[in-house]
Design a protein around this motif. Structure first.
Motif, PDB file in Angstrom:
ATOM      1  N   GLY A  98      37.486  46.354  31.412  1.00  0.00           N
ATOM      2  CA  GLY A  98      38.459  45.806  32.353  1.00  0.00           C
ATOM      3  C   GLY A  98      37.813  44.725  33.194  1.00  0.00           C
ATOM      4  O   GLY A  98      36.708  44.919  33.710  1.00  0.00           O
ATOM      5  N   LEU A  99      38.485  43.576  33.311  1.00  0.00           N
ATOM      6  CA  LEU A  99      37.935  42.433  34.052  1.00  0.00           C
ATOM      7  C   LEU A  99      39.008  41.753  34.891  1.00  0.00           C
ATOM      8  O   LEU A  99      40.129  41.559  34.415  1.00  0.00           O
ATOM      9  N   PRO A 100      38.667  41.364  36.122  1.00  0.00           N
ATOM     10  CA  PRO A 100      39.598  40.555  36.910  1.00  0.00           C
ATOM     11  C   PRO A 100      39.769  39.181  36.261  1.00  0.00           C
ATOM     12  O   PRO A 100      38.864  38.691  35.578  1.00  0.00           O
ATOM     13  N   ILE A 101      40.923  38.577  36.490  1.00  0.00           N
ATOM     14  CA  ILE A 101      41.197  37.214  36.015  1.00  0.00           C
ATOM     15  C   ILE A 101      41.402  36.339  37.249  1.00  0.00           C
ATOM     16  O   ILE A 101      42.204  36.666  38.121  1.00  0.00           O
ATOM     17  N   LYS A 102      40.671  35.222  37.296  1.00  0.00           N
ATOM     18  CA  LYS A 102      40.761  34.299  38.431  1.00  0.00           C
ATOM     19  C   LYS A 102      41.411  32.987  38.005  1.00  0.00           C
ATOM     20  O   LYS A 102      41.319  32.583  36.849  1.00  0.00           O
ATOM     21  N   ASN A 103      42.031  32.315  38.983  1.00  0.00           N
ATOM     22  CA  ASN A 103      42.567  30.979  38.731  1.00  0.00           C
ATOM     23  C   ASN A 103      41.474  29.937  38.983  1.00  0.00           C
ATOM     24  O   ASN A 103      40.334  30.300  39.300  1.00  0.00           O
ATOM     25  N   ALA A 104      41.830  28.674  38.867  1.00  0.00           N
ATOM     26  CA  ALA A 104      40.848  27.595  39.021  1.00  0.00           C
ATOM     27  C   ALA A 104      40.231  27.559  40.417  1.00  0.00           C
ATOM     28  O   ALA A 104      39.106  27.099  40.594  1.00  0.00           O
ATOM     29  N   GLN A 105      40.944  28.072  41.421  1.00  0.00           N
ATOM     30  CA  GLN A 105      40.442  28.087  42.789  1.00  0.00           C
ATOM     31  C   GLN A 105      39.576  29.318  43.073  1.00  0.00           C
ATOM     32  O   GLN A 105      39.042  29.475  44.171  1.00  0.00           O
ATOM     33  N   GLY A 106      39.457  30.213  42.085  1.00  0.00           N
ATOM     34  CA  GLY A 106      38.646  31.400  42.259  1.00  0.00           C
ATOM     35  C   GLY A 106      39.389  32.604  42.822  1.00  0.00           C
ATOM     36  O   GLY A 106      38.784  33.628  43.125  1.00  0.00           O
ATOM     37  N   ASP A 107      40.708  32.478  42.974  1.00  0.00           N
ATOM     38  CA  ASP A 107      41.524  33.598  43.458  1.00  0.00           C
ATOM     39  C   ASP A 107      41.844  34.531  42.292  1.00  0.00           C
ATOM     40  O   ASP A 107      42.156  34.070  41.184  1.00  0.00           O
ATOM     41  N   ILE A 108      41.814  35.825  42.543  1.00  0.00           N
ATOM     42  CA  ILE A 108      42.162  36.779  41.499  1.00  0.00           C
ATOM     43  C   ILE A 108      43.678  36.814  41.340  1.00  0.00           C
ATOM     44  O   ILE A 108      44.411  37.041  42.306  1.00  0.00           O
ATOM     45  N   ILE A 109      44.138  36.535  40.131  1.00  0.00           N
ATOM     46  CA  ILE A 109      45.573  36.464  39.851  1.00  0.00           C
ATOM     47  C   ILE A 109      46.046  37.621  38.975  1.00  0.00           C
ATOM     48  O   ILE A 109      47.233  37.769  38.727  1.00  0.00           O
ATOM     49  N   GLY A 110      45.113  38.434  38.496  1.00  0.00           N
ATOM     50  CA  GLY A 110      45.466  39.553  37.639  1.00  0.00           C
ATOM     51  C   GLY A 110      44.208  40.148  37.046  1.00  0.00           C
ATOM     52  O   GLY A 110      43.105  39.941  37.567  1.00  0.00           O
ATOM     53  N   ALA A 111      44.393  40.896  35.961  1.00  0.00           N
ATOM     54  CA  ALA A 111      43.244  41.505  35.291  1.00  0.00           C
ATOM     55  C   ALA A 111      43.625  41.840  33.861  1.00  0.00           C
ATOM     56  O   ALA A 111      44.804  41.975  33.533  1.00  0.00           O
ATOM     57  N   ILE A 112      42.600  41.985  33.025  1.00  0.00           N
ATOM     58  CA  ILE A 112      42.787  42.354  31.627  1.00  0.00           C
ATOM     59  C   ILE A 112      42.023  43.644  31.354  1.00  0.00           C
ATOM     60  O   ILE A 112      40.932  43.855  31.884  1.00  0.00           O
ATOM     61  N   GLY A 113      42.613  44.497  30.544  1.00  0.00           N
ATOM     62  CA  GLY A 113      41.969  45.726  30.104  1.00  0.00           C
ATOM     63  C   GLY A 113      42.087  45.861  28.606  1.00  0.00           C
ATOM     64  O   GLY A 113      43.145  45.594  28.040  1.00  0.00           O
ATOM     65  N   VAL A 114      40.997  46.247  27.960  1.00  0.00           N
ATOM     66  CA  VAL A 114      40.962  46.375  26.504  1.00  0.00           C
ATOM     67  C   VAL A 114      40.342  47.714  26.140  1.00  0.00           C
ATOM     68  O   VAL A 114      39.326  48.118  26.718  1.00  0.00           O
TER      69      VAL A 114
END
Length: 134
Positions: A98-114
């Motif tokens: 599981g990893l956080p997903i950031k936008n270009a500004q470095g803000d966390i916008i979601g996450a992915i889990g596999v």
């Protein structure tokens, strides 16, 4: 803060699926938004049914604590400062994938889990999905 869009979530899932195919793996892939709500999901043909829940919980865990699930797992070992945290929030997953997903500004916008193979492969596939949005 803007959350991940459906299009972005689907892009992350597609990139993770491609990485899984490249590695000849069958994975469950979940993407949650900034509020930890499921936004996109794929269960590749033949992927373990038991890993559906694990993939979703990995994504939620990464968003709840804004860190890779494997990092949280290190702090939650017996004697660790976060021992037993995995029983909070309706159940967390504290091993890699599981990893956080950031936008270009470095803000966390979601996450992915596999989930669906070794935790190392789960992490590698999740990383491909996350990097598709960098």
């Amino acid at each position: 803060m803007n959350g991940i869009t459906l299009q972005q979530a689907q892009q992350a899932v597609a990139a993770a699926q491609q990485k899984a195919r490249d590695l000849n793996l069958k994975m469950n892939i979940a993407v949650v938004d900034a509020g930890a709500n499921l936004t996109a999901f794929a269960r590749m043909d033949g992927a373990w049914l038991g890993s559906v829940d694990i993939a979703i919980k990995k994504a939620k865990t990464a968003r709840y604590f804004d860190m890779p699930t494997g990092d949280l797992g290190q702090a939650s070992q017996p004697g660790g400062s976060l021992f037993n945290i995995e029983v909070s929030n309706g159940g967390l997953i504290t091993f890699p994938g599981g990893l956080p997903i950031k936008n270009a500004q470095g803000d966390i916008i979601g996450a992915i889990g596999v989930s669906g193979d070794s935790v190392e492969n789960d992490h590698t596939v999740a990383e491909a999905g996350m990097q598709a949005l960098q």
